[in-house]
Design an enzyme around this catalytic site. Structure first.
Site, short mmCIF file in Angstrom:
data_model
loop_
_atom_site.label_atom_id
_atom_site.label_comp_id
_atom_site.label_asym_id
_atom_site.label_seq_id
_atom_site.Cartn_x
_atom_site.Cartn_y
_atom_site.Cartn_z
N SER A 128 0.83 -1.20 0.00
CA SER A 128 0.00 0.00 0.00
C SER A 128 0.86 1.25 0.00
CB SER A 128 -0.87 -0.03 1.26
OG SER A 128 -1.45 1.22 1.47
N TYR A 153 -1.89 -1.72 11.00
CA TYR A 153 -2.15 -2.19 9.63
C TYR A 153 -1.01 -1.76 8.70
CZ TYR A 153 -3.79 -2.18 4.84
OH TYR A 153 -3.86 -2.37 3.48
N LYS A 157 2.16 -3.95 6.44
CA LYS A 157 2.58 -3.86 5.04
C LYS A 157 4.09 -3.64 4.95
CE LYS A 157 -1.37 -4.73 3.43
NZ LYS A 157 -1.62 -6.06 2.86
N1 LIG Z 1 -8.78 -1.78 -0.63
C1 LIG Z 1 -7.80 -0.92 -0.45
O1 LIG Z 1 -8.02 0.30 -0.40
C2 LIG Z 1 -6.37 -1.39 -0.33
C3 LIG Z 1 -5.32 -0.45 -0.45
C4 LIG Z 1 -4.01 -0.90 -0.33
C5 LIG Z 1 -3.74 -2.24 -0.08
N2 LIG Z 1 -4.79 -3.11 0.05
C6 LIG Z 1 -4.48 -4.53 0.32
O2 LIG Z 1 -4.99 -5.30 -0.75
C7 LIG Z 1 -5.41 -6.57 -0.27
C8 LIG Z 1 -6.84 -6.83 -0.70
O3 LIG Z 1 -7.66 -5.77 -0.23
P1 LIG Z 1 -9.23 -5.79 -0.46
O4 LIG Z 1 -9.69 -4.38 -0.42
O5 LIG Z 1 -9.57 -6.64 -1.61
O6 LIG Z 1 -9.68 -6.48 0.91
P2 LIG Z 1 -10.87 -7.53 1.17
O7 LIG Z 1 -11.09 -7.57 2.63
O8 LIG Z 1 -12.03 -7.23 0.30
O9 LIG Z 1 -10.22 -8.90 0.67
C9 LIG Z 1 -9.38 -9.68 1.48
C10 LIG Z 1 -9.86 -11.11 1.41
O10 LIG Z 1 -8.99 -11.94 2.17
C11 LIG Z 1 -9.77 -12.84 2.94
N3 LIG Z 1 -8.96 -13.20 4.11
C12 LIG Z 1 -8.58 -12.38 5.12
N4 LIG Z 1 -7.85 -13.06 6.02
C13 LIG Z 1 -7.75 -14.34 5.57
C14 LIG Z 1 -7.12 -15.53 6.05
N5 LIG Z 1 -6.46 -15.55 7.22
N6 LIG Z 1 -7.22 -16.66 5.30
C15 LIG Z 1 -7.89 -16.66 4.14
N7 LIG Z 1 -8.52 -15.57 3.63
C16 LIG Z 1 -8.45 -14.42 4.34
C17 LIG Z 1 -11.06 -12.11 3.25
O11 LIG Z 1 -12.15 -12.98 3.51
C18 LIG Z 1 -11.27 -11.30 1.97
O12 LIG Z 1 -12.05 -12.02 1.03
C19 LIG Z 1 -5.20 -6.55 1.25
O13 LIG Z 1 -3.96 -7.13 1.53
C20 LIG Z 1 -5.17 -5.06 1.56
O14 LIG Z 1 -4.44 -4.79 2.71
C21 LIG Z 1 -6.08 -2.73 -0.08
#
Ligand SMILES: NC(=O)c1ccc[n+]([C@@H]2O[C@H](COP(=O)([O-])OP(=O)(O)OC[C@H]3O[C@@H](n4cnc5c(N)ncnc54)[C@H](O)[C@@H]3O)[C@@H](O)[C@H]2O)c1
Length: 347
Positions: A128, A153, A157
């Protein structure tokens, strides 16, 4: 040549599901691991509707080391891994740091341990732009220093990136890319999949769409006294389908041995910053809705402005974000209406 098989962890989540679509549309065979902690099995149906193909799905919690081991024994033919699974609510992480360190760090380590047993690994990590904090210079290049994390959080990262980099140093065949996302928004244009925030959304766009649909009373704009043209904070909003496609490019780079080093970092954004009020105006323009909002005080931990220098991703990944803010907001609104309809049908 047989199709390449990719493990997508968190593949039923917001960014993961759109990436699964992009992968399948590019001919990859996908296996998803998700524990449904922040997603629903319905997403599989959405992916199938769009691509005509249902990815393989394993309901596994990556915090269970033995389950991760068993998965790789069952699937010895994985060519690449895209690791989205993580907990992502910044505020929650401040109150529950250990939950975040366990979920975001243990899971990563267990995955890497299994991959490390093989001669070769192609690993892509969801990082991120939060690692940059308030960068000293804009736009933000990958060389900008990583600043002390503002939340557990954000720290997961930074630590995650370090764990991967340290691992890569020990084995040249162990190849990885960290992708630093700016602000992903929007949904697939079919509105078959999109973002499903649980509880009160922490991010601007889901809050806007939920307000416009009547689920929230009004949008709070946190601060109008930032040193920006209209006083509200500036971010780099990237359409989730652009982001998804960047993962396919990053994966190809690894699979085709195009990388310059066995650990690389790329910013994924549009390169353009938009203020909160610009997003509100764009939303009103494309949807014809009037959005109720009020200006309130700044939110702790929020920075003034962040937008990416995308030169490295454009040149090295041969990828460029092509969708506009209007397009992203239009898709987010279309998706919100589908979510609303589904919720009404469930009642
Ligand atoms: N959405 C944002 O704004 C953003 C920005 C920067 C980075 N990210 C990173 O991108 C990635 C995806 O983000 P997102 O927005 O799609 O999040 P999200 O919560 O929609 O998706 C994450 C998925 O991982 C699954 N999950 C979580 N812990 C788990 C575990 N222990 N075992 C198996 N499955 C598990 C959840 O059920 C979910 O479906 C994350 O790592 C997040 O930190 C997101």
């Amino acid at each position: 040549m047989s199709k390449k098989k990719v493990l997508v962890t968190g593949g039923l989540g917001f960014i993961g599901s759109h990436t699964v679509v992009a992968l399948q549309e590019d001919g990859y065979e996908v296996v998803i691991i998700d524990n449904l902690s922040n997603s629903s099995l319905d997403v599989l149906g959405g992916i199938t509707q769009i691509t005509g193909k249902t990815p393989e799905f394993e309901n596994i919690d990556l915090r269970e080391k033995s389950a991760v081991k068993n998965f790789f024994e069952k699937h010895p033919d994985i060519d690449g891994v895209i690791h989205f699974a993580a907990s992502k609510a910044v505020g929650e992480s401040v109150n529950k740091p250990l939950l975040y360190y366990e979920n975001n760090i243990s899971s990563l380590v267990y995955l890497l341990q299994e991959l490390y047993k093989n001669d070769r690994a192609n690993f892509i990590f969801s990082s991120s732009c939060t690692v940059y904090g308030q960068a000293d210079e804009l736009p933000i290049t990958e060389d900008a220093p990583v600043k002390k994390a503002e939340s557990p959080y954000g720290n997961t990262k930074q630590i995650g990136e370090e764990i991967i980099e340290d691992t890569c140093k020990t084995k040249p065949e162990f190849k990885a890319i960290s992708l630093r996302y700016f602000n992903p928004i929007g949904a697939h244009p079919t509105a078959e999949i999109g973002e499903l925030p649980i509880g009160v959304p922490q991010n601007l766009v889901p809050f806007i769409t939920q307000t416009a649909i009547g689920k929230r009373e009004e949008l709070s704009v946190f601060g109008d006294d930032y040193p920006t043209p209209d006083g509200t904070a500036i971010r780099d909003y990237i359409h989730v389908m652009d982001l998804a496609e960047a993962h396919v490019h990053a994966l190809k780079r690894l699979l085709e041995d195009k990388e310059k080093k066995n650990y690389e970092v790329f910013n994924l954004g549009t390169g353009k910053g938009n203020s909160v009020l610009e997003v509100v105006k764009s939303f009103e323009k494309v949807t014809g809705e009037n959005l109720a909002y009020k200006i309130v005080g700044r939110r702790e931990g929020d920075i003034t402005a962040a937008y990416a220098d995308t030169t490295k991703a454009n040149e090295e990944l041969n990828w460029k974000a092509s969708r506009s803010l209007d397009e992203a907001l239009e898709s987010a609104w279309k998706w919100q209406k589908v979510v609303q309809k589904r919720e009404e049908e469930d009642i």
